[in-house]
Enzyme design. Structure first.
Site, mmCIF file in Angstrom:
data_model
loop_
_atom_site.group_PDB
_atom_site.id
_atom_site.type_symbol
_atom_site.label_atom_id
_atom_site.label_comp_id
_atom_site.label_asym_id
_atom_site.label_seq_id
_atom_site.Cartn_x
_atom_site.Cartn_y
_atom_site.Cartn_z
ATOM 1 N N CYS A 1 0.871 -1.180 0.000
ATOM 2 C CA CYS A 1 0.000 0.000 0.000
ATOM 3 C C CYS A 1 0.898 1.218 0.000
ATOM 4 O O CYS A 1 2.078 1.139 0.340
ATOM 5 C CB CYS A 1 -0.951 0.086 1.204
ATOM 6 N N ASN B 1 -0.219 2.000 5.935
ATOM 7 C CA ASN B 1 0.599 1.072 5.154
ATOM 8 C C ASN B 1 1.216 0.082 6.137
ATOM 9 O O ASN B 1 1.964 0.467 7.025
ATOM 10 C CB ASN B 1 1.687 1.847 4.402
ATOM 11 N N GLY B 2 0.863 -1.184 5.991
ATOM 12 C CA GLY B 2 1.398 -2.192 6.895
ATOM 13 C C GLY B 2 0.343 -3.201 7.282
ATOM 14 O O GLY B 2 -0.680 -3.359 6.605
ATOM 15 N N TYR C 1 12.221 -5.171 -4.580
ATOM 16 C CA TYR C 1 11.096 -5.089 -5.522
ATOM 17 C C TYR C 1 10.125 -3.947 -5.274
ATOM 18 O O TYR C 1 9.712 -3.275 -6.208
ATOM 19 C CB TYR C 1 10.334 -6.421 -5.494
#
Length: 485
Positions: free
Chosen positions: A16, A117-118, A257
């Site tokens: 995210c 985010n997480g 990535y």
């Protein structure tokens, strides 16, 4: 809905992305631009919340930022000098509009919007306790747990209630929260998930990656530190660190990535690190070959590093179509297989009769590697050697990355020989865990206190995994009852 990576069905899904602006005219428009730059981190849904000094405004939608936030009437419906946004790939909770962030709630102190985010690794346990106490959840997202913990805290000020909530959660989080009092940005005590801070004139900006600052013309100031809360109220910016200091463990897969190669992470150029990983891979696993070929697009920097270190020429042997997302028609197995060529096609004249080294960032299920190796053979390659710019992914991530269950990870099921046979390559090699750390400037991976979270490779999880441990216990008890029965 189109996806950014045409072969994303066999990648670890991005976690995210979050972006926040405080103190700028047309804040929502800036957030939309920032989210465009973070689209690679989440492609299922996007949302923006703004605050105009009196009211909160929110627009959330399934799909990409483009198409949902590119119309003037949408941005005009999000007034105010403060705004926060989120691009989502679901790691916890179903794919549904009710889980799209930022999540918003009216608390006793006023409106509260949060972008996360997480992943909270004890969210199920906390949720059960909250529901027993009378909390009513509107989503299946772990992020909503934080809202309820803030709402039910007995502390007096909103900031203290927020800190109280964070001290009850486990796992990984970077958060941007908006309240009538201002904006709060924070990272978990280990800094597993990234968050950076920048300035655009007098405004303050927070983002998951520095590339989002670049896109809006903001100046990078610094990373938000692990365990730090940055509070922005008007022109005042202050920092507090309410947690016991811990050695940081940022996610190492950001370098492999997740992050865009033009981002700076932890002071390191992501692009340069990926080239260095490729060079380490060439040192550790050389092969006698004619060409080094990247798997587009994530394998390109590592392939350049491998080619430069090995002296083998770098060539684009696989051409990617930039106009195809998920295959749009799949009426049968034959057409489904041909869908691969819609997305990638072999540069036949270049490959024919050559011994090639294919460079990719990772192997998850192995299905993509199998297809690409076969594509090279169909194009006439004499030999196909696969080199992977990360160690074998043997463990699931519980910190905000949508990893397949461990039983579906190729490296968890097979040894190196078995994986080589499965993807039908002439040889297969991964960079070692120490080689990965060397690419990041470390002598090796410290066995006791490693500098990064590398649990997907090593199984060394830096925080408790309460929900997973309890699930395993329930499963074991159920099996025991069946045996007794």
């Amino acid at each position: 809905m189109f996806s950014t990576n045409p072969f994303d069905d066999d990648k670890l899904r991005e976690e995210c992305g979050i972006f926040g602006v405080s103190g700028a005219e047309g804040a929502a428009a800036l957030v939309a631009l920032g989210l465009h730059a973070l689209q690679h981190r989440g492609q299922e849904a996007a949302g923006i919340s703004s605050f105009d000094g009196v009211q909160f405004h929110t627009h959330r939608a399934m799909g990409h930022v483009a198409g949902n936030f590119d119309r003037p009437e949408i941005i005009e419906a999000l007034p105010g000098q403060t705004a926060a946004g989120h691009v989502r790939y679901s790691t916890s909770g179903e794919t549904a509009l009710r889980n799209v962030q930022p999540l918003y709630a009216e608390l006793a102190s006023g409106g509260f919007a949060i972008a996360h985010n997480g992943n909270i690794s004890n969210a199920l346990r906390l949720r059960k306790d909250l529901v027993r106490s009378g909390s009513i959840f509107q989503s299946t997202s772990d992020t909503e747990v934080i809202i309820h913990l803030v709402a039910t805290s007995n502390y007096r000020t909103l900031l203290d209630r927020f800190i109280d909530a964070l001290k009850q959660v486990e796992g990984a989080y970077s958060l941007i929260c908006m309240t009538p009092e201002g904006m709060i940005a924070c990272r978990d005590p280990l800094g597993i998930r990234p968050l950076v801070m920048g300035n655009l004139g007098d405004s303050v900006i927070f983002a998951s990656e520095t590339v989002a600052l670049d896109v809006v013309g903001a100046e990078y100031v610094r990373d938000v530190e692990p365990g730090e809360l940055v509070i922005v109220k008007g022109t005042e910016v202050r920092s507090i660190r309410p947690f016991t200091p811990n050695a940081a463990r940022p996610c190492i897969f950001e370098y492999v990535y997740f992050s865009r190669p033009d981002s700076i992470s932890g002071g390191n150029s992501v692009y340069s690190v990926r080239k260095a990983i490729g060079a380490e891979l060439a040192i550790e696993s050389p092969v006698d070959a004619d060409l080094v070929i990247p798997v587009p697009d994530s394998g390109v920097p590592a392939a350049i590093g491998y080619a430069q270190q090995s002296g083998i020429p770098f060539e684009l042997g696989i051409i990617r179509s930039h106009y195809v997302g998920r295959t749009f028609i799949q009426p049968g197995d034959k057409v489904r297989h041909l869908g691969v060529k819609l997305k990638h096609n072999a540069n036949r004249k270049l490959i024919e009769g050559k011994r090639i080294v294919l460079i990719d960032d990772s192997i998850v299920r192995g299905t993509t590697s199998l297809k690409i190796v076969q594509m090279m053979r169909d194009a006439g390659a004499a030999e196909v050697h696969m080199r992977i710019a990360s160690p074998p992914t043997r463990h699931s991530c519980f910190y905000g990355v949508d990893t397949p269950e461990r039983a579906k990870l190729l490296a968890a099921k097979l040894d190196l020989g078995g994986m080589t046979e499965y993807i039908q390559a002439d040889s297969l090699a991964f960079v070692s865990i120490d080689g990965l750390y060397k690419a990041l400037g470390e002598a090796e991976r410290a066995p006791v206190r490693p500098k990064y979270c590398d649990a997907c490779f090593t199984g060394d999880y830096p925080t408790p995994l309460t929900d997973q441990d309890e699930t395993r216990t329930v499963d074991q008890l159920a099996m025991l009852e069946e045996r007794v029965g």
